[in-house]
Design a protein around this motif. Structure first.
Motif, short mmCIF file in Angstrom:
data_model
loop_
_atom_site.label_atom_id
_atom_site.label_comp_id
_atom_site.label_asym_id
_atom_site.label_seq_id
_atom_site.Cartn_x
_atom_site.Cartn_y
_atom_site.Cartn_z
N ASP A 255 57.34 11.70 58.04
CA ASP A 255 58.66 12.16 57.59
C ASP A 255 59.11 11.42 56.34
OD1 ASP A 255 58.87 14.00 59.62
OD2 ASP A 255 60.21 12.79 60.87
N VAL A 256 58.84 10.12 56.28
CA VAL A 256 59.30 9.29 55.17
C VAL A 256 58.78 9.79 53.84
CG1 VAL A 256 58.91 7.02 54.11
CG2 VAL A 256 59.79 7.16 56.44
N VAL A 257 57.52 10.25 53.79
CA VAL A 257 56.97 10.71 52.51
C VAL A 257 57.17 12.20 52.26
CG1 VAL A 257 55.23 8.90 52.24
CG2 VAL A 257 54.65 10.98 53.48
N ASN A 258 57.31 12.98 53.32
CA ASN A 258 57.36 14.43 53.14
C ASN A 258 58.76 15.03 53.11
OD1 ASN A 258 54.49 15.29 52.99
ND2 ASN A 258 54.36 14.32 54.99
N LEU A 259 59.70 14.46 53.85
CA LEU A 259 61.04 15.05 53.85
C LEU A 259 61.73 14.99 52.49
CD1 LEU A 259 62.51 14.05 57.35
CD2 LEU A 259 61.43 16.20 56.62
N PRO A 260 61.56 13.91 51.70
CA PRO A 260 62.15 13.94 50.35
C PRO A 260 61.60 15.07 49.48
CG PRO A 260 61.62 11.68 50.97
CD PRO A 260 61.00 12.57 52.01
N LEU A 261 60.34 15.45 49.69
CA LEU A 261 59.78 16.58 48.94
C LEU A 261 60.42 17.88 49.38
CD1 LEU A 261 55.96 15.66 48.96
CD2 LEU A 261 57.71 15.05 47.26
N ARG A 262 60.66 18.04 50.68
CA ARG A 262 61.31 19.26 51.18
C ARG A 262 62.73 19.37 50.62
NH1 ARG A 262 57.16 19.26 51.14
NH2 ARG A 262 55.65 18.69 52.75
N GLN A 263 63.41 18.23 50.51
CA GLN A 263 64.77 18.23 49.97
C GLN A 263 64.79 18.64 48.50
OE1 GLN A 263 65.91 14.20 50.90
NE2 GLN A 263 66.08 14.61 53.10
N LEU A 264 63.65 18.52 47.85
CA LEU A 264 63.52 18.96 46.45
C LEU A 264 63.12 20.43 46.35
CD1 LEU A 264 61.61 15.87 45.01
CD2 LEU A 264 63.99 16.49 44.55
N GLY A 265 62.98 21.09 47.50
CA GLY A 265 62.57 22.49 47.50
C GLY A 265 61.09 22.68 47.35
N ILE A 266 60.31 21.62 47.52
CA ILE A 266 58.84 21.70 47.50
C ILE A 266 58.38 21.96 48.93
CG2 ILE A 266 56.70 20.47 46.98
CD1 ILE A 266 58.35 18.78 44.97
N THR A 267 57.73 23.07 49.16
CA THR A 267 57.41 23.47 50.52
C THR A 267 56.20 22.72 51.08
OG1 THR A 267 55.86 25.24 49.93
CG2 THR A 267 58.21 25.80 49.93
N HIS A 268 56.04 22.85 52.41
CA HIS A 268 54.94 22.23 53.14
C HIS A 268 53.58 22.62 52.55
CE1 HIS A 268 52.82 20.71 56.72
NE2 HIS A 268 52.14 21.84 56.74
N ASP A 269 53.46 23.86 52.11
CA ASP A 269 52.18 24.34 51.57
C ASP A 269 52.03 24.07 50.08
OD1 ASP A 269 51.24 25.29 54.02
OD2 ASP A 269 52.28 27.21 53.78
N GLU A 270 53.10 23.63 49.42
CA GLU A 270 53.01 23.32 47.99
C GLU A 270 52.61 21.88 47.73
OE1 GLU A 270 56.13 26.35 45.78
OE2 GLU A 270 56.94 24.53 46.71
N TRP A 271 53.04 20.98 48.62
CA TRP A 271 52.68 19.57 48.46
C TRP A 271 53.04 18.81 49.73
CZ3 TRP A 271 55.10 15.52 44.60
CH2 TRP A 271 54.27 14.40 44.52
N ARG A 272 52.08 18.17 50.30
CA ARG A 272 52.34 17.30 51.46
C ARG A 272 51.30 16.19 51.50
NH1 ARG A 272 50.07 21.99 53.84
NH2 ARG A 272 48.13 21.61 55.00
N LEU A 273 51.67 15.14 52.18
CA LEU A 273 50.80 13.98 52.33
C LEU A 273 50.65 13.71 53.82
CD1 LEU A 273 49.36 12.02 50.42
CD2 LEU A 273 51.36 10.52 50.53
N GLY A 274 49.41 13.62 54.30
CA GLY A 274 49.18 13.52 55.73
C GLY A 274 48.50 12.26 56.21
N SER A 275 48.00 11.42 55.29
CA SER A 275 47.29 10.22 55.73
C SER A 275 47.46 9.10 54.72
CB SER A 275 45.80 10.52 55.94
OG SER A 275 45.21 10.97 54.74
#
Length: 417
Positions: A255-275
């Motif tokens: 959540d720490v790395v991915n939720l800020p991206l979602r708040q920018l309107g960048i979707t799960h399939d556009e950019w995410r970090l999993g490891s």
């Protein structure tokens, strides 16, 4: 049995690529900047010549789209047909192994946009470290919502130990002794202690994977301890990791790395970090959701960085300073036409080899996957300014030369107007 080799690589295997403005030592406490400052002044001799475009002072770096701060990212993504035609011509006859987005912001109110396979997903490699940087500044803002200076003080003054999180990574880091004026380049070891600013610089300037895991760890701890984080001791942090269930740590770190991206309107399939970037981190946290990046998702990031919308304007500007290249340039950024330009850059690679196929395969020349990505902001002295996200997956070939060639060709197209 097939022999499969999977290797995650950042920039540093191709040489040191230094970031942050040279005069930034007093502001940040990043020691290697003091060395560059001495080289620039002539007080310290060095064989390498600093690029002309690397000479900006920290207070000369600006955000280019703050005048359009309220505009949606989508408003920038209307294709300019003539521009698109020129850009598409560079890829005539090539397959879907090449994807990109380009935004010319020389005139912020009359931008030009072109794209190719902009929604195609790639393993982002070390480009994902920009998400870690975003997480760091997001958590700093939550601890000190009303004072950016206090956030800088924490970055300058909070020192943390690497531990197993920094292991193992063959990428080296620069360690400069100010008193002796000596520079040593070596791998991170568990006993290393640096400030948050220096770890963040190691993460970006030489793309050190251990540093990236450590910065991510500290963002996780900030989220867990909140206002108590500045006084958090190493013993308290270790107790937290040992006593907290692995799934809880994995979920929070994700959540720490991915939720800020979602708040920018960048979707799960556009950019995410999993490891995390090192095996040592997996002592405490697991992987979740996989990692992916697309040219469109990363261009959304760059647009909002220039708008000052990543966390806030001060955070966006400081993040941009951390992306500023002040030494040897590689791949896309190595193009001779960019010599006098200021460049803000992150690159990342990941390749996979199956040697049972009997094909040539090696570093940056995977025959199963061979990802190479470049994310760059270019600022020429004549105010020609643009942003590019180039993502490739060309098998059995080191694509660094392709990125360099495309950099020159794209620059020429943009400059002709």
């Amino acid at each position: 049995m097939k022999r499969i080799i999977l290797i995650l690589l950042g920039l540093s295997l191709m040489g040191f690529v230094m970031y942050y403005p040279i005069d930034g030592y007093e502001r940040t406490g990043i020691k290697r900047l003091k060395r560059l400052e001495l080289i620039k002044s002539g007080e310290l001799k060095d064989a390498a010549t600093l690029p002309i475009g690397a000479m900006k002072n920290w207070d000369e770096i600006e955000l280019n789209l703050v005048g359009r701060k309220q505009d949606s990212t989508g408003s920038f993504f209307t294709v300019d047909e003539a521009f698109q035609k020129d850009i598409s011509g560079l890829f005539r006859g090539l397959d879907r192994s090449y994807s990109l987005t380009i935004l010319d912001i020389s005139d912020p109110y009359n931008t030009r946009y072109a794209q190719r396979n902009e929604l195609l997903g790639y393993q982002p490699g070390s480009v994902g470290k920009l998400a870690v940087l975003t997480a760091l500044f997001d958590q700093l803002a939550k601890i000190y919502p009303d004072s950016f200076e206090q956030r800088l003080e924490l970055l300058r003054n909070k020192s943390v130990k690497a531990g197993v999180w920094g292991l193992t990574d063959e990428h080296t880091i620069p360690i400069y002794n100010i008193e002796k004026k000596t520079l040593v380049k070596r791998q991170v070891i568990a006993s290393d202690v640096f400030t948050l600013f220096e770890w963040a610089d190691h993460m970006l300037s030489v793309s050190n994977n251990g540093a990236a895991s450590i910065v991510w760890r500290e963002a996780l701890l900030m989220a867990a301890f909140g206002e108590a984080y500045p006084e958090l001791t190493e013993e308290q942090a270790m107790a937290y990791f040992k006593e907290t269930p692995r799934k809880e740590l994995t979920d929070l770190s994700n959540d720490v790395v991915n939720l800020p991206l979602r708040q920018l309107g960048i979707t799960h399939d556009e950019w995410r970090l999993g490891s995390f970037f090192t095996k040592g981190a997996n002592t405490y946290v697991g992987d979740k959701g996989g990692s992916i990046g697309t040219p469109q998702g990363l261009m959304k990031f760059l647009v909002q960085l220039e708008q000052g919308n990543i966390i806030d304007e001060a955070s966006s500007l400081e993040m941009k300073r951390l992306m500023y290249m002040t030494d040897r340039r590689i791949r896309y950024a190595q193009s001779p036409v960019l010599k006098e330009a200021a460049v803000y850059f992150k690159s990342g690679s990941l390749y996979k080899c199956d040697r049972s196929k009997g094909e040539a395969c090696g570093k940056y020349m995977g025959n199963v996957t061979n990802f190479m990505n470049s994310v760059i902001i270019v600022e020429h002295p004549d105010n020609c300014t643009y942003m590019v996200v180039l993502m490739t997956n060309v098998l059995r070939k080191n694509s660094a030369s392709d990125h360099l060639y495309l950099a020159s060709s794209i620059d020429k197209i943009i400059k002709k107007g």
